[in-house]
Design a protein around this motif. Structure first.
Motif, PDB file in Angstrom:
ATOM      1  N   PRO A 157       0.838  -1.209   0.000  1.00 37.84           N
ATOM      2  CA  PRO A 157       0.000   0.000   0.000  1.00 37.84           C
ATOM      3  C   PRO A 157       0.872   1.258   0.000  1.00 37.84           C
ATOM      4  O   PRO A 157       1.920   1.290   0.661  1.00 37.84           O
ATOM      5  N   THR A 158       0.475   2.245  -0.763  1.00 35.39           N
ATOM      6  CA  THR A 158       1.247   3.489  -0.773  1.00 35.39           C
ATOM      7  C   THR A 158       1.145   4.204   0.570  1.00 35.39           C
ATOM      8  O   THR A 158       2.078   4.886   0.997  1.00 35.39           O
ATOM      9  N   ASP A 159      -0.006   4.014   1.239  1.00 34.81           N
ATOM     10  CA  ASP A 159      -0.207   4.567   2.581  1.00 34.81           C
ATOM     11  C   ASP A 159      -0.152   3.406   3.569  1.00 34.81           C
ATOM     12  O   ASP A 159      -1.099   2.631   3.703  1.00 34.81           O
ATOM     13  N   LYS A 160       0.960   3.263   4.257  1.00 36.56           N
ATOM     14  CA  LYS A 160       1.167   2.119   5.148  1.00 36.56           C
ATOM     15  C   LYS A 160       0.184   2.101   6.312  1.00 36.56           C
ATOM     16  O   LYS A 160      -0.093   1.049   6.882  1.00 36.56           O
ATOM     17  N   SER A 161      -0.362   3.255   6.663  1.00 40.75           N
ATOM     18  CA  SER A 161      -1.269   3.313   7.812  1.00 40.75           C
ATOM     19  C   SER A 161      -2.594   2.603   7.548  1.00 40.75           C
ATOM     20  O   SER A 161      -3.325   2.265   8.489  1.00 40.75           O
ATOM     21  N   VAL A 162      -2.924   2.376   6.281  1.00 43.77           N
ATOM     22  CA  VAL A 162      -4.190   1.730   5.934  1.00 43.77           C
ATOM     23  C   VAL A 162      -4.287   0.351   6.578  1.00 43.77           C
ATOM     24  O   VAL A 162      -5.361  -0.089   6.991  1.00 43.77           O
ATOM     25  N   ALA A 163      -3.160  -0.344   6.669  1.00 41.02           N
ATOM     26  CA  ALA A 163      -3.163  -1.711   7.193  1.00 41.02           C
ATOM     27  C   ALA A 163      -3.627  -1.796   8.641  1.00 41.02           C
ATOM     28  O   ALA A 163      -4.038  -2.868   9.103  1.00 41.02           O
ATOM     29  N   SER A 164      -3.578  -0.687   9.380  1.00 41.11           N
ATOM     30  CA  SER A 164      -3.978  -0.715  10.792  1.00 41.11           C
ATOM     31  C   SER A 164      -5.356  -0.117  11.028  1.00 41.11           C
ATOM     32  O   SER A 164      -5.787   0.008  12.177  1.00 41.11           O
ATOM     33  N   LYS A 165      -6.072   0.234   9.972  1.00 44.40           N
ATOM     34  CA  LYS A 165      -7.385   0.856  10.135  1.00 44.40           C
ATOM     35  C   LYS A 165      -8.466  -0.197  10.371  1.00 44.40           C
ATOM     36  O   LYS A 165      -8.356  -1.338   9.906  1.00 44.40           O
ATOM     37  N   PRO A 166      -9.558   0.166  11.065  1.00 46.39           N
ATOM     38  CA  PRO A 166     -10.605  -0.798  11.431  1.00 46.39           C
ATOM     39  C   PRO A 166     -11.257  -1.507  10.238  1.00 46.39           C
ATOM     40  O   PRO A 166     -11.706  -2.646  10.392  1.00 46.39           O
ATOM     41  N   ASP A 167     -11.349  -0.836   9.085  1.00 47.09           N
ATOM     42  CA  ASP A 167     -12.013  -1.489   7.954  1.00 47.09           C
ATOM     43  C   ASP A 167     -11.126  -2.529   7.285  1.00 47.09           C
ATOM     44  O   ASP A 167     -11.525  -3.163   6.309  1.00 47.09           O
ATOM     45  N   VAL A 168      -9.913  -2.728   7.811  1.00 42.83           N
ATOM     46  CA  VAL A 168      -9.012  -3.763   7.311  1.00 42.83           C
ATOM     47  C   VAL A 168      -8.716  -4.787   8.410  1.00 42.83           C
ATOM     48  O   VAL A 168      -8.815  -5.990   8.205  1.00 42.83           O
ATOM     49  N   VAL A 169      -8.358  -4.300   9.590  1.00 44.08           N
ATOM     50  CA  VAL A 169      -7.929  -5.178  10.683  1.00 44.08           C
ATOM     51  C   VAL A 169      -9.086  -6.067  11.149  1.00 44.08           C
ATOM     52  O   VAL A 169     -10.169  -5.589  11.477  1.00 44.08           O
ATOM     53  N   GLY A 170      -8.841  -7.368  11.154  1.00 40.97           N
ATOM     54  CA  GLY A 170      -9.801  -8.310  11.726  1.00 40.97           C
ATOM     55  C   GLY A 170     -11.063  -8.534  10.925  1.00 40.97           C
ATOM     56  O   GLY A 170     -11.995  -9.182  11.413  1.00 40.97           O
ATOM     57  N   GLN A 171     -11.139  -8.024   9.708  1.00 43.91           N
ATOM     58  CA  GLN A 171     -12.369  -8.173   8.924  1.00 43.91           C
ATOM     59  C   GLN A 171     -12.519  -9.569   8.324  1.00 43.91           C
ATOM     60  O   GLN A 171     -13.611 -10.013   8.033  1.00 43.91           O
ATOM     61  N   LYS A 172     -11.400 -10.251   8.093  1.00 41.80           N
ATOM     62  CA  LYS A 172     -11.416 -11.582   7.468  1.00 41.80           C
ATOM     63  C   LYS A 172     -12.212 -11.582   6.161  1.00 41.80           C
ATOM     64  O   LYS A 172     -13.215 -12.286   6.013  1.00 41.80           O
ATOM     65  N   TYR A 173     -11.751 -10.783   5.236  1.00 40.06           N
ATOM     66  CA  TYR A 173     -12.402 -10.721   3.928  1.00 40.06           C
ATOM     67  C   TYR A 173     -12.203 -12.026   3.175  1.00 40.06           C
ATOM     68  O   TYR A 173     -11.111 -12.599   3.143  1.00 40.06           O
ATOM     69  N   THR A 174     -13.280 -12.487   2.567  1.00 40.40           N
ATOM     70  CA  THR A 174     -13.245 -13.762   1.847  1.00 40.40           C
ATOM     71  C   THR A 174     -12.932 -13.597   0.362  1.00 40.40           C
ATOM     72  O   THR A 174     -12.692 -14.586  -0.340  1.00 40.40           O
ATOM     73  N   GLY A 175     -12.951 -12.377  -0.121  1.00 44.62           N
ATOM     74  CA  GLY A 175     -12.683 -12.136  -1.534  1.00 44.62           C
ATOM     75  C   GLY A 175     -12.796 -10.664  -1.848  1.00 44.62           C
ATOM     76  O   GLY A 175     -12.985  -9.827  -0.958  1.00 44.62           O
ATOM     77  N   LEU A 176     -12.691 -10.363  -3.134  1.00 48.28           N
ATOM     78  CA  LEU A 176     -12.772  -8.979  -3.601  1.00 48.28           C
ATOM     79  C   LEU A 176     -13.823  -8.874  -4.689  1.00 48.28           C
ATOM     80  O   LEU A 176     -13.838  -9.670  -5.632  1.00 48.28           O
ATOM     81  N   VAL A 177     -14.698  -7.884  -4.555  1.00 51.59           N
ATOM     82  CA  VAL A 177     -15.684  -7.572  -5.590  1.00 51.59           C
ATOM     83  C   VAL A 177     -15.425  -6.154  -6.084  1.00 51.59           C
ATOM     84  O   VAL A 177     -15.412  -5.211  -5.285  1.00 51.59           O
ATOM     85  N   ILE A 178     -15.198  -6.013  -7.377  1.00 48.82           N
ATOM     86  CA  ILE A 178     -15.049  -4.697  -7.994  1.00 48.82           C
ATOM     87  C   ILE A 178     -16.329  -4.385  -8.741  1.00 48.82           C
ATOM     88  O   ILE A 178     -16.668  -5.066  -9.724  1.00 48.82           O
TER      89      ILE A 178
END
Length: 282
Positions: A157-178
């Protein structure tokens, strides 16, 4: 003879990608149905003239000629895919190897319905092959340029802080939908790329294992983020991102840099991109 660097721009490569679009009727010599995961061709042939006075033998030889024509078109279709992929990745491939591989694989083609015979002596058959499914699928040849290439790690990620945000941490995403609705008509292709707004590829064949992409392909195309097709591929808790535009003759979605960072950060945690758990809604 080699497939050299015939097509040197992404735009030209994209034009060739469009030869494999899903359609509702036969375009040129083949039809690609991404929903069913098959390519279909129509073969045509005449019977041997020496059997014209023997209707049974004449029809038999006409149907054999039609099947041979269909198989030849399947070989041609796979050659187009390989040339497309090679042009996009600057590979040089031996045409004999490609053709030989394709000829071996078309033995897996299945005839759809019964042969059609016409008053002028011609016969038509429809044959189809699976796009994916591992050995014996179109993908085995279509992704041939990628088989032995070294894999490239996914971007950070260009913004390293994104990895620690609530919408990423602990979400356990099963896939990606575009979600590509409302920005034009997304054209389905066998080797899609997701790009960020800076033009950087955040998802493509260069990141993926050859055996995985020939088994299931790189992405599915669905009508909704949570329909049956989407759930089967991206699971019950996908990360849903809205595309902001389409590029490469509408074959590849573009997402914002911020959304690309979310995707990359979530993938570091849940590795759904590595598993090709990607769906495009169109």
């Amino acid at each position: 003879m080699q497939f050299t660097k015939k097509f040197v721009t992404c735009l030209t490569a994209a034009m060739f990608m469009l030869t494999m679009l899903a359609t509702t009727a036969f375009a040129e010599d083949w039809e690609v149905d991404f929903d069913s995961g098959v390519v279909r061709v129509v073969g045509e042939g005449f019977g041997m003239s020496k059997y014209k006075k023997s209707p049974g033998k004449y029809r038999l030889t006409a149907s054999k000629a039609a099947r041979m024509d269909a198989q030849a078109k399947l070989v041609e279709f796979m050659g187009v895919q390989v040339k497309t992929n090679a042009s996009m990745t600057d590979y040089e491939l031996n045409e004999y190897v490609v053709t030989t591989s394709a000829q071996g694989i078309v033995r897996n083609a299945k005839e759809v319905g019964e042969p059609q015979y016409f008053d002028d002596g011609t016969c038509k058959v429809i044959m189809e092959m699976s796009l994916y499914g591992g050995k014996g699928s179109v993908a085995e040849v279509a992704y041939l340029p990628f088989k032995d290439e070294p894999k490239v790690s996914f971007m950070q990620p260009t913004d390293k802080s994104v990895a620690s945000k609530p919408d990423v941490v602990g979400q356990k995403y099963t896939g990606l939908v575009i979600d590509c609705r409302g920005i034009g008509v997304l054209n389905p292709v066998m080797s899609p790329v997701i790009k960020n707004a800076n033009g950087q590829a955040i998802y493509g064949h260069m990141n993926l294992d050859y055996d995985k992409i020939i088994m299931n392909g790189m992405a599915s195309y669905a009508g909704d983020a949570y329909d049956q097709i989407a759930r089967a591929r991206a699971g019950n808790n996908p990360l849903v991102i809205k595309a902001q535009s389409l590029t490469d003759l509408s074959a590849n979605p573009v997402v914002s840099v911020a959304d690309a960072d979310r995707i990359l950060a979530a993938n570091q945690q849940d590795r759904f991109l590595n598993d090709c758990a990607v769906v495009f809604v169109r």
